[in-house]
Scaffold this motif. Structure first.
Motif, mmCIF file in Angstrom:
data_model
loop_
_atom_site.group_PDB
_atom_site.id
_atom_site.type_symbol
_atom_site.label_atom_id
_atom_site.label_comp_id
_atom_site.label_asym_id
_atom_site.label_seq_id
_atom_site.Cartn_x
_atom_site.Cartn_y
_atom_site.Cartn_z
ATOM 1 N N GLY A 44 -25.271 -8.911 -4.730
ATOM 2 C CA GLY A 44 -25.626 -8.963 -3.315
ATOM 3 C C GLY A 44 -24.441 -9.414 -2.475
ATOM 4 O O GLY A 44 -23.291 -9.435 -2.933
ATOM 5 N N GLU A 45 -24.757 -9.816 -1.262
ATOM 6 C CA GLU A 45 -23.712 -10.174 -0.302
ATOM 7 C C GLU A 45 -23.364 -11.660 -0.371
ATOM 8 O O GLU A 45 -22.277 -12.031 -0.809
ATOM 9 C CB GLU A 45 -24.214 -9.771 1.092
ATOM 10 N N ALA A 46 -24.305 -12.492 0.049
ATOM 11 C CA ALA A 46 -24.074 -13.935 0.136
ATOM 12 C C ALA A 46 -25.427 -14.633 0.126
ATOM 13 O O ALA A 46 -26.435 -14.038 0.501
ATOM 14 C CB ALA A 46 -23.332 -14.266 1.431
ATOM 15 N N PRO A 57 -29.539 -17.403 -6.788
ATOM 16 C CA PRO A 57 -29.424 -16.186 -5.984
ATOM 17 C C PRO A 57 -30.772 -15.470 -5.827
ATOM 18 O O PRO A 57 -31.618 -15.529 -6.724
ATOM 19 C CB PRO A 57 -28.479 -15.305 -6.826
ATOM 20 N N ASN A 84 -23.654 -12.769 -6.254
ATOM 21 C CA ASN A 84 -23.238 -12.358 -4.916
ATOM 22 C C ASN A 84 -21.716 -12.327 -4.844
ATOM 23 O O ASN A 84 -21.038 -13.001 -5.626
ATOM 24 C CB ASN A 84 -23.756 -13.358 -3.876
ATOM 25 N N LYS A 87 -20.234 -17.017 -2.564
ATOM 26 C CA LYS A 87 -21.006 -17.985 -3.354
ATOM 27 C C LYS A 87 -21.613 -19.131 -2.541
ATOM 28 O O LYS A 87 -22.231 -20.040 -3.113
ATOM 29 C CB LYS A 87 -20.109 -18.568 -4.453
ATOM 30 N N ALA A 127 -21.275 -5.489 -1.122
ATOM 31 C CA ALA A 127 -20.910 -5.452 -2.541
ATOM 32 C C ALA A 127 -20.114 -4.180 -2.839
ATOM 33 O O ALA A 127 -19.100 -4.216 -3.552
ATOM 34 C CB ALA A 127 -22.162 -5.526 -3.408
ATOM 35 N N HIS A 159 -29.615 -2.758 0.441
ATOM 36 C CA HIS A 159 -29.902 -4.185 0.264
ATOM 37 C C HIS A 159 -31.413 -4.404 0.424
ATOM 38 O O HIS A 159 -32.007 -3.904 1.372
ATOM 39 C CB HIS A 159 -29.144 -5.007 1.305
#
Ligand code: URA
Length: 190
Positions: A44-46, A57, A84, A87, A127, A159
Motif C-alpha cells: 500500500g501507500e502509507a 498495516p 507499505n 512506514k 506503490a 487501492h
C-alpha cells in the motif's frame, strides 16, 4: 545466516530507529507484517490513523476490505505479507513526498529481498510508482494485468480505500483479485 524471521525483525528495528522517517516524535512505526515465506506481498501507500495507533498495516476500513478480498480467493492475512511504501502516517494522510519515498523505500525493497515473493501486488498508484518508476501507464490502464519484468511478477490493483465508496471500482477490485490464483499458477509454471 539470519533466518527470514530474524532478517524481517531487523528491518522492523531499523524502521523503528529511523528518526528522520517520523512525522511526529512519538509515532508508531508500521513496518508491515505477515508470512515470512509469503508467495504474495501486498504493498500500500502509507499507514492511516488506525495503522498509526496499532502499528499494523491495513487494519482500518480499507484493511477490512482487503481482508474480505483475500478471503474471497481463499487466503488469510497470515498467508501473505502486507506492507507499505511509507512506514509512518503522514500528517493529515497527505501523499508522501518524493524525498520521503526515497528515504523509506529501501525498507520495502529489503523486505521484498528477504521474502522473495512470487508476486508483488500494488495497492494503488503510489506503490506502482515507487516500485516501477519507469512505468508510464497509470493504474487505471494497468489494474488486473500481470506484469513480468526481470524475473519478477507484479500485479497493479486499485487501492482498496479508493474502491470502498465507489461501487464500480469495488467490483473491479474484486474481479482483479479473482485473477490472482490463475496468475499464481502461471508464475509457478514458469
Ligand atoms: N492505506 C494504506 O495505503 N496502507 C495502510 O496500511 C492503510 C491504509
Amino acid at each position: 545466516m539470519m533466518t527470514k524471521v530474524e532478517a524481517l525483525a531487523e528491518v522492523a528495528r531499523r524502521v523503528a530507529a529511523c528518526k528522520r522517517c517520523r512525522y511526529e516524535p512519538n509515532q508508531n512505526p508500521v513496518p508491515g507484517e505477515g508470512n515470512p515465506d509469503a508467495e504474495i506481498i501486498f504493498v500500500g501507500e502509507a499507514p492511516g490513523a488506525k495503522e498509526n495507533e496499532t502499528g499494523k498495516p491495513f487494519v482500518g476500513a480499507a484493511g477490512q476490505f482487503l481482508n474480505e478480498m483475500l478471503n474471497s480467493i481463499g487466503l488469510e492475512r497470515l498467508d501473505v505479507f502486507i506492507a507499505n511504501v511509507i512506514k509512518y502516517q503522514p500528517p493529515g494522510n497527505r501523499d508522501p513526498l518524493p524525498d520521503e519515498i526515497a528515504l523509506q523505500l529501501p525498507f520495502l525493497n529489503k523486505q521484498i529481498a528477504i521474502i522473495k515473493p512470487k508476486l508483488i501486488c500494488f495497492l494503488g498508484r503510489h506503490a506502482l510508482a515507487a516500485l516501477l518508476p519507469d512505468e508510464k501507464r497509470t493504474i487505471s490502464q494497468l489494474h488486473g494485468q500481470l506484469i513480468e519484468l526481470k524475473g519478477q511478477a507484479f500485479l497493479p490493483l486499485y487501492h482498496p480505500a479508493a474502491a470502498l465508496y465507489n461501487g464500480g471500482m469495488r467490483q473491479t477490485l474484486l474481479d482483479d483479485f479473482a485473477k490472482i490464483p490463475a496468475y499464481m499458477d502461471k508464475i509457478s509454471a514458469g
